[in-house]
Scaffold this motif. Structure first.
Motif, PDB file in Angstrom:
ATOM      1  N   GLY A 160       8.977   0.486 -10.588  1.00  0.00           N
ATOM      2  CA  GLY A 160       8.539   1.946 -11.204  1.00  0.00           C
ATOM      3  C   GLY A 160       7.488   2.592  -9.532  1.00  0.00           C
ATOM      4  N   PHE A 161       6.954   1.481  -9.057  1.00  0.00           N
ATOM      5  CA  PHE A 161       5.781   1.527  -8.175  1.00  0.00           C
ATOM      6  C   PHE A 161       5.352   3.132  -7.805  1.00  0.00           C
ATOM      7  CE2 PHE A 161       2.794   0.951  -4.195  1.00  0.00           C
ATOM      8  CZ  PHE A 161       2.675   0.281  -4.701  1.00  0.00           C
ATOM      9  N   HIS A 162       6.293   3.644  -7.238  1.00  0.00           N
ATOM     10  CA  HIS A 162       5.815   4.861  -6.845  1.00  0.00           C
ATOM     11  C   HIS A 162       6.430   6.072  -7.999  1.00  0.00           C
ATOM     12  CE1 HIS A 162       3.170   4.213  -3.896  1.00  0.00           C
ATOM     13  NE2 HIS A 162       3.596   4.778  -3.519  1.00  0.00           N
ATOM     14  N   ASP A 242       4.469  -6.267   0.920  1.00  0.00           N
ATOM     15  CA  ASP A 242       4.450  -6.938   0.137  1.00  0.00           C
ATOM     16  C   ASP A 242       5.306  -5.738  -1.034  1.00  0.00           C
ATOM     17  OD1 ASP A 242       3.702  -9.197  -0.774  1.00  0.00           O
ATOM     18  OD2 ASP A 242       1.921  -8.190  -0.560  1.00  0.00           O
ATOM     19  N   THR A 243       4.809  -3.815  -1.211  1.00  0.00           N
ATOM     20  CA  THR A 243       5.745  -3.095  -1.730  1.00  0.00           C
ATOM     21  C   THR A 243       6.861  -2.430  -0.803  1.00  0.00           C
ATOM     22  OG1 THR A 243       4.080  -1.807  -0.391  1.00  0.00           O
ATOM     23  CG2 THR A 243       3.542  -2.509  -2.602  1.00  0.00           C
ATOM     24  N   VAL A 244       7.282  -3.416   0.049  1.00  0.00           N
ATOM     25  CA  VAL A 244       8.557  -2.685   1.059  1.00  0.00           C
ATOM     26  C   VAL A 244      10.069  -2.676   0.334  1.00  0.00           C
ATOM     27  CG1 VAL A 244      10.248  -2.661   3.107  1.00  0.00           C
ATOM     28  CG2 VAL A 244       7.598  -3.329   3.013  1.00  0.00           C
ATOM     29  N   GLY A 254       3.067  10.757   2.762  1.00  0.00           N
ATOM     30  CA  GLY A 254       1.814  11.084   1.943  1.00  0.00           C
ATOM     31  C   GLY A 254       0.926   9.975   1.336  1.00  0.00           C
ATOM     32  N   ASP A 255       1.374   9.072   1.447  1.00  0.00           N
ATOM     33  CA  ASP A 255       0.212   8.211   0.701  1.00  0.00           C
ATOM     34  C   ASP A 255      -1.010   8.252   2.404  1.00  0.00           C
ATOM     35  OD1 ASP A 255      -0.974   6.213  -0.667  1.00  0.00           O
ATOM     36  OD2 ASP A 255      -0.550   4.768   0.671  1.00  0.00           O
ATOM     37  N   ALA A 256      -0.255   7.892   3.796  1.00  0.00           N
ATOM     38  CA  ALA A 256      -0.736   7.733   4.843  1.00  0.00           C
ATOM     39  C   ALA A 256      -1.933   8.805   4.825  1.00  0.00           C
ATOM     40  CB  ALA A 256       0.363   7.874   6.237  1.00  0.00           C
ATOM     41  N   LEU A 257      -1.474  10.051   4.510  1.00  0.00           N
ATOM     42  CA  LEU A 257      -2.121  10.920   4.633  1.00  0.00           C
ATOM     43  C   LEU A 257      -3.477  11.276   3.604  1.00  0.00           C
ATOM     44  CD1 LEU A 257       0.278  13.123   6.138  1.00  0.00           C
ATOM     45  CD2 LEU A 257      -1.783  12.888   7.004  1.00  0.00           C
ATOM     46  N   ARG A 258      -3.456  10.667   2.594  1.00  0.00           N
ATOM     47  CA  ARG A 258      -4.309  10.482   1.310  1.00  0.00           C
ATOM     48  C   ARG A 258      -5.653   9.669   1.761  1.00  0.00           C
ATOM     49  NH1 ARG A 258      -5.608   7.202  -1.517  1.00  0.00           N
ATOM     50  NH2 ARG A 258      -4.375   5.214  -0.448  1.00  0.00           N
ATOM     51  N   PHE A 259      -5.171   8.749   2.826  1.00  0.00           N
ATOM     52  CA  PHE A 259      -6.119   7.348   2.899  1.00  0.00           C
ATOM     53  C   PHE A 259      -6.380   8.191   4.385  1.00  0.00           C
ATOM     54  CE2 PHE A 259      -7.465   3.837   4.403  1.00  0.00           C
ATOM     55  CZ  PHE A 259      -8.651   3.237   3.264  1.00  0.00           C
ATOM     56  N   VAL A 328      -8.558  -3.923 -15.194  1.00  0.00           N
ATOM     57  CA  VAL A 328      -7.904  -4.580 -14.881  1.00  0.00           C
ATOM     58  C   VAL A 328      -6.867  -4.993 -13.874  1.00  0.00           C
ATOM     59  CG1 VAL A 328      -7.739  -5.278 -17.455  1.00  0.00           C
ATOM     60  CG2 VAL A 328      -5.766  -4.002 -16.358  1.00  0.00           C
ATOM     61  N   TYR A 329      -6.590  -4.677 -12.899  1.00  0.00           N
ATOM     62  CA  TYR A 329      -5.781  -4.049 -12.200  1.00  0.00           C
ATOM     63  C   TYR A 329      -6.210  -3.792 -10.515  1.00  0.00           C
ATOM     64  CZ  TYR A 329      -1.467  -3.407  -9.226  1.00  0.00           C
ATOM     65  OH  TYR A 329      -0.284  -2.861  -8.520  1.00  0.00           O
ATOM     66  N   PHE A 330      -7.388  -3.386  -9.857  1.00  0.00           N
ATOM     67  CA  PHE A 330      -7.713  -2.846  -8.784  1.00  0.00           C
ATOM     68  C   PHE A 330      -8.611  -3.692  -8.705  1.00  0.00           C
ATOM     69  CE2 PHE A 330      -5.396   1.407  -9.176  1.00  0.00           C
ATOM     70  CZ  PHE A 330      -4.339   0.337  -7.899  1.00  0.00           C
TER      71      PHE A 330
END
Ligand code: GN1
Ligand code: MG
Length: 387
Positions: A160-162, A242-244, A254-259, A328-330
């Motif tokens: 359920g990553f995204h 890792d998340t492919v 969207g993630d590319a633009l968010r960053f 605990v994650y990042f």
């Protein structure tokens, strides 16, 4: 944080992959999850560099799945790029241990892998418009090269990553638990994020109702996951595989633009500096869309801007959840780091929402081929300052 005796561990890892004994090493600190090192070893042909990476076993519960995905993707890309003279800099090879696996387990039980170091390449944390365009081209090309990669063979490395709805539920649960007593500090951001359920469920519904397909997606499309040639700034390889996983193309967009279209850094504390740059949006879209246009339907292309909102909402929720849970994650690098990250993403989300109609218009314009205004790009040399 660099752990004790890391030099000894790196020597042991390097030798177990048959790479030789490192004479020097550097901790590469871009990522928020894994620990990455460049090691230099002396070979008969001279000094050679490799990447050794310790996988974060809290994030990745089944590291074997990560390396199997990595190997599958790389094999597929190498087949597609077999006539490219620069193929060795365009894919990231995984090395095997003497036992034949792609992972080495150290004395503490941590998993390591060894990969190609790409020579003459740089990654960029703060892109300008040219880098954004080329990042768009690189992820669009990646998408299109993997369009016939057998999706059923890919593992889900993080379940359920995204799944944005699931991320919002996790945030609600962490707020309920409030185990570190931090809820009062984040009340405004929490209320803001919880007020967009329609954006959180958008892609799940589109998929459930058969309007968009699952594709092989990267799922972590920050511009610093593209390696560029250090002289020409042409994109070489996409890293951090890792998340492919099976996912939605709009999430990559969207993630590319968010960053990359955030005028400020991802963790900027001065929220007056945070904002969404429409020129960067246009630059990325001008790079990405032409690479995928023929294989995506019109409707899927129209969903791309929704990915910007969904990914920013989701990322803000993930940072906030981690703050509530006690970080605990990042990987955190300063006091209240996750809180600053979350506040920054929430401020960015507000600005993106005010630009949403403009985003849709730009996508439509590029898709129609009827470009009203093209970004004028900076000279490659000016990029040096952003690296
Ligand atoms: C993590 O480690 P890095 O920087 O490649 C995270 C991404 C987030 C990102 C935010 C596996 O990526 O999902 O968007 O931080 N990766 C994982 O900077 O959770
Ligand atoms: Mg990553």
């Amino acid at each position: 944080m660099i752990e004790d005796n890391i030099g000894i561990t790196l020597s042991e890892v390097s030798e177990s992959f048959g790479l030789g004994l490192p004479v020097s090493w550097e901790h590469l600190k871009n990522g928020n999850i894994n620990q990455t090192y460049r090691v230099d070893v002396i070979t008969k042909k001279g000094k050679r560099a490799y990447i050794l990476q310790k996988l974060n076993s809290n994030a990745f519960k089944t590291p074997q799945k990560n390396v199997e995905n990595h190997a599958l993707i790389t094999k597929h890309l190498r087949e597609k790029l077999k006539n490219d003279p620069d193929i060795s800099r365009k894919t990231v090879k995984l090395y095997k241990t003497a036992e034949g696996g792609y992972l080495y387990t150290d004395i503490k039980g941590d998993y390591w892998r060894a990969m190609t170091y790409i020579y003459g390449a740089v990654s960029v944390n703060k892109p300008d418009d040219l880098i954004m365009r080329r990042t768009g081209e690189a992820f669009g090309t990646f998408q299109s090269l993997l369009s016939d990669c057998p999706i059923a063979l890919l593992h889900e490395t993080i379940s359920g990553f995204h799944d944005t709805e699931k991320r919002m539920e996790a945030l609600a649960q962490s707020a309920k638990n409030d185990k570190c007593g931090r809820l009062s500090e984040i009340k405004n951001e929490y209320d803001l994020l919880m007020s967009f359920p329609a954006y959180a469920s958008f892609f799940r519904k589109e998929y459930d109702e058969g309007r968009i397909p699952l594709r092989v997606t990267h799922n972590d499309t920050k511009c610093n996951n593209v390696m560029f040639d250090e002289k020409t700034f042409e994109p070489l390889a996409i890293i951090d595989l890792d998340t492919v996983m099976p996912g939605f193309a709009a999430h990559d967009f969207g993630d590319a633009l968010r960053f990359g279209a955030n005028i400020a850094d991802e963790d900027e504390e001065d929220l007056s500096k945070v904002g969404f740059d429409m020129d960067m949006f246009r630059a990325f879209a001008e790079g990405y869309i032409p690479k995928v246009k023929d294989s995506f339907g019109t409707y899927e292309l129209e969903t791309l801007p929704y990915g910007v909102i969904a990914m920013t909402l989701e990322c803000a929720a993930r940072f906030l959840t981690d703050y509530l849970d006690g970080d605990v994650y990042f990987i955190t690098r300063k006091d209240k780091h996750n809180l600053h990250r979350a506040k920054c993403q929430a401020a960015l989300l507000k600005d993106e929402l005010s630009r949403f109609n403009e985003m849709k218009a730009v996508v439509r314009e590029i898709c129609s081929g009827n470009v009203m205004r093209r970004t004028t790009y900076s000279e490659p040399l000016s990029l040096k300052m952003h690296v």
